[in-house]
Design a protein around this motif. Structure first.
Motif, PDB file in Angstrom:
ATOM      1  N   GLU A  49       0.484  -1.252  -0.175  1.00 12.65           N
ATOM      2  CA  GLU A  49       0.166   0.403  -0.038  1.00 12.65           C
ATOM      3  C   GLU A  49       1.024   0.676   0.148  1.00 12.65           C
ATOM      4  OE1 GLU A  49      -2.840  -0.399  -0.144  1.00 12.65           O
ATOM      5  OE2 GLU A  49      -3.287  -2.327  -0.517  1.00 12.65           O
ATOM      6  N   ALA A  50       2.016   1.781  -0.082  1.00 17.56           N
ATOM      7  CA  ALA A  50       2.826   2.128  -0.067  1.00 17.56           C
ATOM      8  C   ALA A  50       3.073   3.151  -1.488  1.00 17.56           C
ATOM      9  CB  ALA A  50       4.657   1.924  -0.375  1.00 17.56           C
ATOM     10  N   ALA A  51       2.932   4.680  -1.174  1.00 20.47           N
ATOM     11  CA  ALA A  51       2.414   4.901  -2.472  1.00 20.47           C
ATOM     12  C   ALA A  51       3.516   5.307  -2.985  1.00 20.47           C
ATOM     13  CB  ALA A  51       2.409   6.843  -1.988  1.00 20.47           C
ATOM     14  N   LEU A  52       3.667   5.222  -4.375  1.00 19.15           N
ATOM     15  CA  LEU A  52       4.277   5.633  -5.581  1.00 19.15           C
ATOM     16  C   LEU A  52       5.452   6.441  -5.129  1.00 19.15           C
ATOM     17  CD1 LEU A  52       6.321   4.462  -7.945  1.00 19.15           C
ATOM     18  CD2 LEU A  52       4.185   5.162  -9.562  1.00 19.15           C
ATOM     19  N   GLY A  53       4.262   7.794  -5.018  1.00 21.35           N
ATOM     20  CA  GLY A  53       5.123   9.144  -5.427  1.00 21.35           C
ATOM     21  C   GLY A  53       6.201   9.303  -4.453  1.00 21.35           C
ATOM     22  N   ARG A  54       6.389   8.096  -2.688  1.00 18.83           N
ATOM     23  CA  ARG A  54       6.754   8.657  -1.972  1.00 18.83           C
ATOM     24  C   ARG A  54       7.949   7.763  -1.698  1.00 18.83           C
ATOM     25  NH1 ARG A  54       7.397  11.934   2.294  1.00 18.83           N
ATOM     26  NH2 ARG A  54       8.169  10.590   4.750  1.00 18.83           N
ATOM     27  N   ALA A  55       8.339   6.578  -2.930  1.00 19.24           N
ATOM     28  CA  ALA A  55       9.146   5.457  -3.859  1.00 19.24           C
ATOM     29  C   ALA A  55       9.654   6.760  -4.365  1.00 19.24           C
ATOM     30  CB  ALA A  55       8.259   3.954  -4.280  1.00 19.24           C
ATOM     31  N   ILE A  56       9.070   7.555  -5.184  1.00 19.83           N
ATOM     32  CA  ILE A  56      10.210   8.273  -6.343  1.00 19.83           C
ATOM     33  C   ILE A  56      10.824   9.280  -5.239  1.00 19.83           C
ATOM     34  CG2 ILE A  56       9.772  10.358  -7.917  1.00 19.83           C
ATOM     35  CD1 ILE A  56       8.375   7.827  -9.252  1.00 19.83           C
ATOM     36  N   SER A  57      10.023  10.111  -4.475  1.00 20.39           N
ATOM     37  CA  SER A  57      11.138  10.972  -3.559  1.00 20.39           C
ATOM     38  C   SER A  57      12.465  10.276  -3.095  1.00 20.39           C
ATOM     39  CB  SER A  57      10.652  11.037  -2.627  1.00 20.39           C
ATOM     40  OG  SER A  57       9.498  12.763  -3.533  1.00 20.39           O
ATOM     41  N   VAL A  58      12.277   8.592  -2.917  1.00 18.55           N
ATOM     42  CA  VAL A  58      13.386   8.274  -1.666  1.00 18.55           C
ATOM     43  C   VAL A  58      14.510   7.874  -3.355  1.00 18.55           C
ATOM     44  CG1 VAL A  58      14.557   6.270  -0.736  1.00 18.55           C
ATOM     45  CG2 VAL A  58      12.259   7.236  -0.295  1.00 18.55           C
ATOM     46  N   LEU A  59      13.893   7.579  -4.308  1.00 24.47           N
ATOM     47  CA  LEU A  59      14.657   6.973  -5.360  1.00 24.47           C
ATOM     48  C   LEU A  59      15.479   8.891  -5.998  1.00 24.47           C
ATOM     49  CD1 LEU A  59      12.670   4.942  -7.482  1.00 24.47           C
ATOM     50  CD2 LEU A  59      14.759   4.504  -6.618  1.00 24.47           C
ATOM     51  N   ASP A  60      14.807   9.633  -5.661  1.00 27.15           N
ATOM     52  CA  ASP A  60      15.733  11.146  -5.807  1.00 27.15           C
ATOM     53  C   ASP A  60      16.557  11.309  -4.923  1.00 27.15           C
ATOM     54  OD1 ASP A  60      14.067  11.849  -8.215  1.00 27.15           O
ATOM     55  OD2 ASP A  60      12.471  13.097  -7.126  1.00 27.15           O
ATOM     56  N   CYS A  61      16.041  11.095  -3.819  1.00 29.09           N
ATOM     57  CA  CYS A  61      17.056  11.143  -2.368  1.00 29.09           C
ATOM     58  C   CYS A  61      18.482  10.306  -3.275  1.00 29.09           C
ATOM     59  CB  CYS A  61      16.664  11.245  -1.343  1.00 29.09           C
ATOM     60  SG  CYS A  61      15.719  11.795  -0.440  1.00 29.09           S
ATOM     61  N   CYS A  62      18.459   9.271  -3.518  1.00 30.07           N
ATOM     62  CA  CYS A  62      19.672   7.945  -3.865  1.00 30.07           C
ATOM     63  C   CYS A  62      20.580   8.720  -5.286  1.00 30.07           C
ATOM     64  CB  CYS A  62      19.033   6.628  -4.445  1.00 30.07           C
ATOM     65  SG  CYS A  62      18.527   6.090  -2.901  1.00 30.07           S
ATOM     66  N   ARG A  63      19.507   9.535  -5.589  1.00 32.57           N
ATOM     67  CA  ARG A  63      19.719  10.070  -7.405  1.00 32.57           C
ATOM     68  C   ARG A  63      20.898  11.165  -6.984  1.00 32.57           C
ATOM     69  NH1 ARG A  63      19.245  13.806  -9.736  1.00 32.57           N
ATOM     70  NH2 ARG A  63      16.546  14.489  -9.005  1.00 32.57           N
ATOM     71  N   LYS A  64      20.656  11.687  -6.046  1.00 29.87           N
ATOM     72  CA  LYS A  64      21.389  13.338  -5.591  1.00 29.87           C
ATOM     73  C   LYS A  64      22.406  12.569  -4.543  1.00 29.87           C
ATOM     74  CE  LYS A  64      16.663  15.852  -4.884  1.00 29.87           C
ATOM     75  NZ  LYS A  64      16.577  16.549  -4.171  1.00 29.87           N
ATOM     76  N   ALA A  65      22.519  12.258  -3.778  1.00 28.81           N
ATOM     77  CA  ALA A  65      23.373  11.448  -3.169  1.00 28.81           C
ATOM     78  C   ALA A  65      24.537  10.003  -4.122  1.00 28.81           C
ATOM     79  CB  ALA A  65      23.198   9.884  -1.987  1.00 28.81           C
ATOM     80  N   ASP A  66      24.562  10.011  -5.275  1.00 25.71           N
ATOM     81  CA  ASP A  66      25.026   9.651  -6.378  1.00 25.71           C
ATOM     82  C   ASP A  66      25.100   8.043  -5.712  1.00 25.71           C
ATOM     83  OD1 ASP A  66      26.481   8.600  -8.970  1.00 25.71           O
ATOM     84  OD2 ASP A  66      28.048   8.715  -8.032  1.00 25.71           O
ATOM     85  N   ILE A  67      24.032   7.200  -4.969  1.00 28.19           N
ATOM     86  CA  ILE A  67      23.871   6.070  -4.702  1.00 28.19           C
ATOM     87  C   ILE A  67      23.332   5.219  -5.690  1.00 28.19           C
ATOM     88  CG2 ILE A  67      23.468   4.732  -2.656  1.00 28.19           C
ATOM     89  CD1 ILE A  67      24.572   6.049  -0.883  1.00 28.19           C
ATOM     90  N   GLN A  68      23.189   4.214  -5.736  1.00 27.39           N
ATOM     91  CA  GLN A  68      22.400   2.940  -6.487  1.00 27.39           C
ATOM     92  C   GLN A  68      22.022   2.539  -5.586  1.00 27.39           C
ATOM     93  OE1 GLN A  68      24.273   2.088 -10.113  1.00 27.39           O
ATOM     94  NE2 GLN A  68      25.749   3.633 -10.544  1.00 27.39           N
TER      95      GLN A  68
END
Length: 68
Positions: A49-68
């Motif tokens: 039931e987790a929101a996709l938008g929240r997952a995108i926010s987490v992925l953005d954090c990973c991208r900004k930190a340059d973590i795969q």
């Protein structure tokens, strides 16, 4: 060192290593991890039931930190 598990809960909360945190705190943690462990990996797990938008926010954090 190794993998970091980021858990997304149905209520929108983010849990890392049994610690609940907001998106800004997650960004700070990932930035620090990227500095000290440049080849670190992140595993994102979510409740059905987790929101996709929240997952995108987490992925953005990973991208900004340059973590795969």
């Amino acid at each position: 060192q190794g993998e970091i598990f980021i858990n997304l809960k149905a209520d929108g909360s983010i849990v890392v290593n049994d610690r609940q945190m907001g998106i800004h705190e997650l960004q700070q943690v990932l930035d620090r991890v990227a500095t000290y462990f440049p080849n670190g990996a992140v595993v994102i797990r979510g409740d059905n039931e987790a929101a996709l938008g929240r997952a995108i926010s987490v992925l953005d954090c990973c991208r900004k930190a340059d973590i795969q």
